[in-house]
Structure formats: C-alpha cells, structure tokens
Design an enzyme around this catalytic site. Structure first.
Site, short mmCIF file in Angstrom:
data_model
loop_
_atom_site.label_atom_id
_atom_site.label_comp_id
_atom_site.label_asym_id
_atom_site.label_seq_id
_atom_site.Cartn_x
_atom_site.Cartn_y
_atom_site.Cartn_z
N LYS A 1 -17.54 -1.23 1.16
CA LYS A 1 -16.21 -0.69 1.93
C LYS A 1 -16.67 0.48 2.94
O LYS A 1 -15.69 1.02 3.68
CB LYS A 1 -15.18 -0.32 1.02
CG LYS A 1 -14.47 -1.43 0.33
CD LYS A 1 -13.66 -1.10 -0.85
CE LYS A 1 -12.45 -0.27 -0.12
NZ LYS A 1 -11.60 -1.15 0.80
N SER B 1 0.90 -1.29 0.31
CA SER B 1 -0.02 -0.02 0.09
C SER B 1 0.91 1.18 -0.14
O SER B 1 1.81 1.15 0.70
CB SER B 1 -0.89 0.18 1.06
OG SER B 1 -1.58 1.20 1.35
N TYR C 1 -2.43 0.34 9.73
CA TYR C 1 -2.47 -0.29 8.56
C TYR C 1 -1.21 -0.44 7.93
O TYR C 1 -0.96 -1.09 7.31
CB TYR C 1 -3.75 0.17 7.88
CG TYR C 1 -3.52 -0.31 6.24
CD1 TYR C 1 -4.02 -1.34 5.90
CD2 TYR C 1 -3.52 0.70 5.32
CE1 TYR C 1 -3.97 -1.94 4.51
CE2 TYR C 1 -3.60 0.39 4.02
CZ TYR C 1 -3.71 -1.08 3.57
OH TYR C 1 -3.77 -1.57 2.22
#
Length: 342
Positions: free
Chosen positions: A198, A128, A157
């Site tokens: 989401k 990411s 994250y």
C-alpha cells in the site's frame, strides 16, 4: 499464523465474491472464509507488478477475476453467487483524480447494489471513517438520509464513500428493491498483515517498524494545532482481525442490515502507537517529529473515535483487541516472521 478470527467455523452454500480480495482487508477476509470452509470463493482484483499477489498466494480460489471482467463473471456465475463482499476501491486519501474515484467508488458499487437487488444476493461493503471529515458530528454512524446529510468529508476518497452511503440511504428509504442483506462498514484506522503493497497508505506500524529495527527514531507528524501536542493526534486504531470478525458476524447474521462503524470505540495517540511498536520490537523508544506536508494539512483528521453503540445494539458482542496486543501480534507473528503474509 492467522490474525485470530473468532467467527464460528462452518461452511455455506453459494459462492462468495470478494472484490478487492487481494488487497489488505480483503485478503485477510478471504483467508478467514477459507479457514472456516465457506465458499467457493472468487476474488476480483488487479494484482499489478509488485508483491500484492503474495496476499492470496496461499488461498484456494474458485476464480481470480480482473476488475474489467467482473461484469461478465457476475453474469455467468449469477445463479451460484450468494454474497458479495465489496471491498475494492480507490482507497488513497491523497488521490486527486475525482473522475477515477467517482467511477470506481460510486458508479461501480451502485451497479453491484442493483445486481444484488435483482438477483437476491447479499451485499456487505466497505465505507470509511473518512466520510466524517473533521468529526464535527462526533463519528455517529447514523445511516439515515438526514444523518448522512450533515457530514462533510475532506477529501475525494471520503466524499466518494459518503456518496455511496447516501445512495444506499435513499434506496432503502424509498422502499426500492434491495439486496437480500445489505450492510456497510465505516472502517477506521486498520493495521495488520498483508498491507505491504500500500505504499504511503500503509499503517504507521508498518512504516516505522523498519526504522525501529535499524536503531533509528520513529518519525511522527508535528501538530499544527495548539490543542494537540506533537504525536498527540488521535485515531481509532483497529486490528484487522477485528474487522474480519465483524464481517464474519454479519455473514452469520443475514437478517442484520445497516450502516455501522468498525472501530474500537477508543481513540489513542500516534505516540501510543509508536511506543507499542518499540515495546513489541524490544527496542528503546526514540521519537522524532517531522513537518506535515503542506498539502495534507487542510484535510488532516486530528481525532477519530468510532461510536460503536449501533453495532452493539445490532447484536455484535465480541471484544475488540487492545492496541498494544494488536501491535504485539502484528510485530511478533508477521513483521518479525520469515513469512509475513496471512
């Protein structure tokens, strides 16, 4: 209509396992793999009680495996598996349960790496752009131990994705056993169909489209930095079909290994994005700027822009979809359609 995957159309021997295959990027990949006759395809994912199941409702799957049964499935299917696309993760940048994140985003891919190395599978996995933190080091996808050590992610994250990237760098540097092919992709701000489950992590395109169609203003965050105007925060927005094309290209080039950015290489403002949605919807533009939640401000990225030289040097030559074209395609072919699913 599918999001225009440009990969070559041909089949492959061996099973393809897509973890997170009912999710946003994963379900788009599964659709593209099915379209080219690849597989058989097995999806590992949890569907929950919302409409996430619709992301894979049109697919012909060899197996749909709950995450808690993945280990047993991989053992049973070991001799048939060729490639694992590992896209499953706790992907919310606002998730605060660091233990859950560590189990899912660090320990699990480490086990998959070990299995792929032992059994000769190929492993293509999702990293990411959140690994870059505030972008101090210019979004350079240097996958070396030293290069990765410079980065400082700003949320759990991003840290978890970075931790696995660093694990891979150590394994490769030590000449330990590794998958037959390995590649990580640092996805930037992806938008497109099948993201509807989401919640707050949906793209801004999807979040503002219903407001625009209701004749309301598109809401964007105010800036809390003097060097960025309201709505002037920048992101590298990438159409999901382009992400899938990169994954298909890696699948077609098993000799390519490494950690690569997956963006367009061009940062655009959130105002640009919103105006593109208004244009695609055929509505007059109207913007409103709202306060950013206080808890988000310390870890908010004001600028992301992928350096794409390493992927280009590896041989990926396809152009990336311009922002306005990708937004128009999303609105026309999916959000405004009776069936918005791939």
């Amino acid at each position: 209509m599918r999001p225009s995957y440009k990969g070559r159309i041909h089949g492959r021997a061996g099973m393809i396992v897509v973890t997170g295959g009912a999710g946003f990027i994963g379900s788009n990949l599964v659709a593209a793999l099915e379209a080219r006759g690849a597989g058989p395809i097995a999806v590992v994912d949890a569907l929950g009680s919302d409409s996430k199941w619709r992301n894979i409702a049109k697919r012909e799957l060899a197996a749909l495996v709950p995450p808690e049964e993945m280990g047993a499935f991989l053992d049973k299917a070991a001799d048939r598996i060729d490639t694992i696309f590992h896209l499953g993760a706790v992907s919310s940048t606002t998730e605060t349960d660091a233990d859950l994140i560590a189990r899912t985003n660090i320990a699990l891919p480490q086990r998959l790496w070990a299995l792929a190395a032992e059994r000769g599978w190929r492993l293509i996995y999702a990293s990411s752009a959140a690994t870059y933190g505030d972008g101090e080091h210019a979004f350079d996808d240097d996958g070396s131990i030293a290069g990765l050590a410079k980065l400082r992610p700003m949320n759990p994250y991003g840290w978890s994705k970075h931790a696995f990237d660093r694990f891979v760098a150590r394994e490769v540097s030590s000449n330990a056993a590794r998958p037959r092919q390995w590649a990580g992709l640092k996805f930037f701000n992806v938008f497109g169909p099948n993201e509807y489950h989401k919640g707050s992590m949906r793209s801004v395109v999807h979040q503002i489209y219903p407001r625009i169609m209701a004749g309301e203003a598109a809401r964007l965050f105010k800036s809390h930095r003097p060097d960025y105007p309201d709505g002037g925060q920048k992101r590298d927005f990438i159409w999901v079909g382009d992400c899938v094309d990169v994954m298909l290209w890696l699948y077609d080039h098993p000799a390519v290994n490494g950690l690569y950015n997956c963006g367009t290489g061009q940062a655009r403002t959130f105002e640009d994005l919103a105006l593109a949605v208004f244009a695609a919807a055929g509505r007059p533009s109207k913007l409103a700027f709202v306060e950013m939640p206080p808890e988000l401000r310390p870890r908010y990225q004001y600028f992301t822009e992928a350096k794409m030289q390493r992927l280009r040097a590896a041989g990926y030559a396809a152009p990336f979809t311009p922002l306005e074209e990708g937004v128009a395609r999303y609105v026309r072919d999916f959000l405004a359609a009776k069936d918005p699913y791939v």
